[in-house]
Write a protein that holds these residues in place. Structure first.
Motif, mmCIF file in Angstrom:
data_model
loop_
_atom_site.group_PDB
_atom_site.id
_atom_site.type_symbol
_atom_site.label_atom_id
_atom_site.label_comp_id
_atom_site.label_asym_id
_atom_site.label_seq_id
_atom_site.Cartn_x
_atom_site.Cartn_y
_atom_site.Cartn_z
ATOM 1 N N VAL A 207 0.844 -1.201 0.000
ATOM 2 C CA VAL A 207 0.000 0.000 0.000
ATOM 3 C C VAL A 207 0.876 1.247 0.000
ATOM 4 O O VAL A 207 0.594 2.208 -0.713
ATOM 5 N N LEU A 208 1.937 1.247 0.778
ATOM 6 C CA LEU A 208 2.829 2.408 0.810
ATOM 7 C C LEU A 208 3.477 2.655 -0.543
ATOM 8 O O LEU A 208 3.698 3.803 -0.934
ATOM 9 N N LEU A 209 3.784 1.589 -1.259
ATOM 10 C CA LEU A 209 4.373 1.759 -2.580
ATOM 11 C C LEU A 209 3.372 2.320 -3.583
ATOM 12 O O LEU A 209 3.738 3.044 -4.500
ATOM 13 N N MET A 210 2.096 1.994 -3.416
ATOM 14 C CA MET A 210 1.083 2.437 -4.357
ATOM 15 C C MET A 210 0.579 3.845 -4.062
ATOM 16 O O MET A 210 -0.035 4.464 -4.921
ATOM 17 N N LEU A 211 0.787 4.375 -2.880
ATOM 18 C CA LEU A 211 0.252 5.692 -2.520
ATOM 19 C C LEU A 211 0.637 6.807 -3.481
ATOM 20 O O LEU A 211 -0.215 7.610 -3.840
ATOM 21 N N PRO A 212 1.892 6.909 -3.928
ATOM 22 C CA PRO A 212 2.202 7.998 -4.850
ATOM 23 C C PRO A 212 1.438 7.890 -6.172
ATOM 24 O O PRO A 212 1.198 8.872 -6.827
ATOM 25 N N MET A 213 1.035 6.676 -6.568
ATOM 26 C CA MET A 213 0.327 6.499 -7.832
ATOM 27 C C MET A 213 -1.132 6.929 -7.719
ATOM 28 O O MET A 213 -1.758 7.251 -8.707
ATOM 29 N N VAL A 214 -1.690 6.897 -6.528
ATOM 30 C CA VAL A 214 -3.087 7.236 -6.331
ATOM 31 C C VAL A 214 -3.165 8.725 -6.049
ATOM 32 O O VAL A 214 -3.080 9.162 -4.928
ATOM 33 N N SER A 215 -3.304 9.496 -7.109
ATOM 34 C CA SER A 215 -3.308 10.937 -6.903
ATOM 35 C C SER A 215 -4.564 11.608 -7.439
ATOM 36 O O SER A 215 -4.741 12.791 -7.244
ATOM 37 N N ALA A 216 -5.424 10.891 -8.139
ATOM 38 C CA ALA A 216 -6.634 11.495 -8.691
ATOM 39 C C ALA A 216 -7.631 11.791 -7.569
ATOM 40 O O ALA A 216 -7.743 11.050 -6.604
ATOM 41 N N THR A 217 -8.356 12.886 -7.734
ATOM 42 C CA THR A 217 -9.353 13.296 -6.751
ATOM 43 C C THR A 217 -10.716 13.316 -7.415
ATOM 44 O O THR A 217 -10.846 13.759 -8.555
ATOM 45 N N ARG A 218 -11.717 12.841 -6.693
ATOM 46 C CA ARG A 218 -13.097 12.918 -7.178
ATOM 47 C C ARG A 218 -13.775 14.048 -6.415
ATOM 48 O O ARG A 218 -13.950 13.970 -5.205
ATOM 49 N N PHE A 219 -14.135 15.093 -7.130
ATOM 50 C CA PHE A 219 -14.788 16.244 -6.528
ATOM 51 C C PHE A 219 -16.297 16.103 -6.682
ATOM 52 O O PHE A 219 -16.793 15.949 -7.802
ATOM 53 N N MET A 220 -17.018 16.164 -5.578
ATOM 54 C CA MET A 220 -18.472 16.220 -5.661
ATOM 55 C C MET A 220 -18.840 17.680 -5.864
ATOM 56 O O MET A 220 -18.648 18.510 -4.965
ATOM 57 N N VAL A 221 -19.328 17.989 -7.044
ATOM 58 C CA VAL A 221 -19.610 19.375 -7.417
ATOM 59 C C VAL A 221 -20.649 19.956 -6.470
ATOM 60 O O VAL A 221 -21.734 19.413 -6.297
ATOM 61 N N GLY A 222 -20.283 21.057 -5.823
ATOM 62 C CA GLY A 222 -21.167 21.726 -4.876
ATOM 63 C C GLY A 222 -21.110 21.162 -3.475
ATOM 64 O O GLY A 222 -21.842 21.621 -2.602
ATOM 65 N N GLY A 223 -20.259 20.168 -3.241
ATOM 66 C CA GLY A 223 -20.175 19.566 -1.911
ATOM 67 C C GLY A 223 -21.489 18.920 -1.526
ATOM 68 O O GLY A 223 -22.104 18.215 -2.323
ATOM 69 N N ARG A 224 -21.947 19.166 -0.316
ATOM 70 C CA ARG A 224 -23.202 18.557 0.165
ATOM 71 C C ARG A 224 -24.423 19.076 -0.589
ATOM 72 O O ARG A 224 -25.459 18.423 -0.628
ATOM 73 N N MET A 225 -24.327 20.268 -1.178
ATOM 74 C CA MET A 225 -25.460 20.839 -1.917
ATOM 75 C C MET A 225 -25.676 20.143 -3.252
ATOM 76 O O MET A 225 -26.773 20.150 -3.791
ATOM 77 N N GLY A 226 -24.610 19.573 -3.810
ATOM 78 C CA GLY A 226 -24.732 18.926 -5.106
ATOM 79 C C GLY A 226 -24.904 19.931 -6.228
ATOM 80 O O GLY A 226 -24.620 21.119 -6.091
ATOM 81 N N TRP A 227 -25.379 19.475 -7.357
ATOM 82 C CA TRP A 227 -25.612 20.291 -8.547
ATOM 83 C C TRP A 227 -27.042 20.787 -8.447
ATOM 84 O O TRP A 227 -27.992 20.068 -8.751
ATOM 85 N N ASN A 228 -27.205 22.031 -7.958
ATOM 86 C CA ASN A 228 -28.510 22.539 -7.591
ATOM 87 C C ASN A 228 -28.587 24.035 -7.871
ATOM 88 O O ASN A 228 -27.564 24.689 -8.048
ATOM 89 N N THR A 229 -29.773 24.570 -7.861
ATOM 90 C CA THR A 229 -29.949 26.012 -8.097
ATOM 91 C C THR A 229 -29.601 26.803 -6.830
ATOM 92 O O THR A 229 -29.456 26.237 -5.748
ATOM 93 N N ASN A 230 -29.480 28.096 -6.999
ATOM 94 C CA ASN A 230 -29.205 29.025 -5.896
ATOM 95 C C ASN A 230 -27.930 28.660 -5.136
ATOM 96 O O ASN A 230 -27.900 28.656 -3.910
ATOM 97 N N PHE A 231 -26.911 28.323 -5.885
ATOM 98 C CA PHE A 231 -25.614 27.990 -5.301
ATOM 99 C C PHE A 231 -24.552 28.614 -6.189
ATOM 100 O O PHE A 231 -24.654 28.561 -7.417
ATOM 101 N N ASN A 232 -23.513 29.174 -5.599
ATOM 102 C CA ASN A 232 -22.458 29.822 -6.360
ATOM 103 C C ASN A 232 -21.312 28.831 -6.589
ATOM 104 O O ASN A 232 -20.498 28.606 -5.689
#
Length: 179
Positions: free
Chosen positions: A26-51
């Motif tokens: 696992v320690l050897l693989m950690l540098p390879m795992v660098s992609a991030t999954r962003f949930m757009v809007g966080g807890r609000m999600g993809w919704n109206t009335n959000f900046n």
């Protein structure tokens, strides 16, 4: 001879060795795992009335990351458009329609460029628009140069000797345990 076969077949690798091997892997693989999954809007999600401009501010989007859109599948959608259509909220000619119908759409960010997303059906005017810039990962920091007075194996071998002795002892102990 049969007793010897039975002993060899019944002996197995101790659980501590397996755990040690897994942790090391696992320690050897950690540098390879660098992609991030962003949930757009966080807890609000993809919704109206959000900046979404404020949401994206301060975030770094890198090549290989993902955007995860969560929204009401019966009303909204996720459209990738050009900059002009983004600014005017025009959803007539999207570059790509990422809507799958489930209300849970994943967009891979696999090209370094500007991305523009809107929701059609008039929701763009309610703030459902996102502009981001995807860039390449920065290079890892360079190692500092070795100082001439730094201990080396040839000048002060005892600094490296203790870890080597412990490693040999652990290997010997495992060997005796398995034997």
């Amino acid at each position: 001879m049969e007793g010897m076969k039975k002993r060899v077949l019944s002996s197995s690798v101790p659980p501590t060795m397996v755990l040690l091997f897994l942790c090391f892997s696992v320690l050897l693989m950690l540098p390879m795992v660098s992609a991030t999954r962003f949930m757009v809007g966080g807890r609000m999600g993809w919704n109206t009335n959000f900046n979404y401009t404020t949401w994206a501010k301060g975030k770094h989007f890198y090549n290989g990351d993902w955007l995860f859109f969560v929204y009401d599948r019966n009303q909204m959608n996720v459209l990738e458009v050009n900059k002009t259509d983004y600014e005017s909220c025009n959803s007539d000619h999207p570059l790509h329609n990422w809507t799958t119908g489930a209300g849970r759409d994943v967009v891979p960010l696999n090209v370094t460029r500007h991305y523009y997303f809107i929701s059609g059906k008039g929701f763009c005017y309610g703030g459902m628009k996102l502009a981001i810039h995807v860039e390449n990962l920065p290079p890892p920091p360079k190692a500092s140069p070795i100082k001439s007075l730094a201990p080396t194996l040839s000048s002060k071998g005892h600094i490296f000797l203790m870890p080597i002795v412990f490693a040999i002892g652990a290997a010997w102990d495992s060997f005796i345990y398995l034997w």
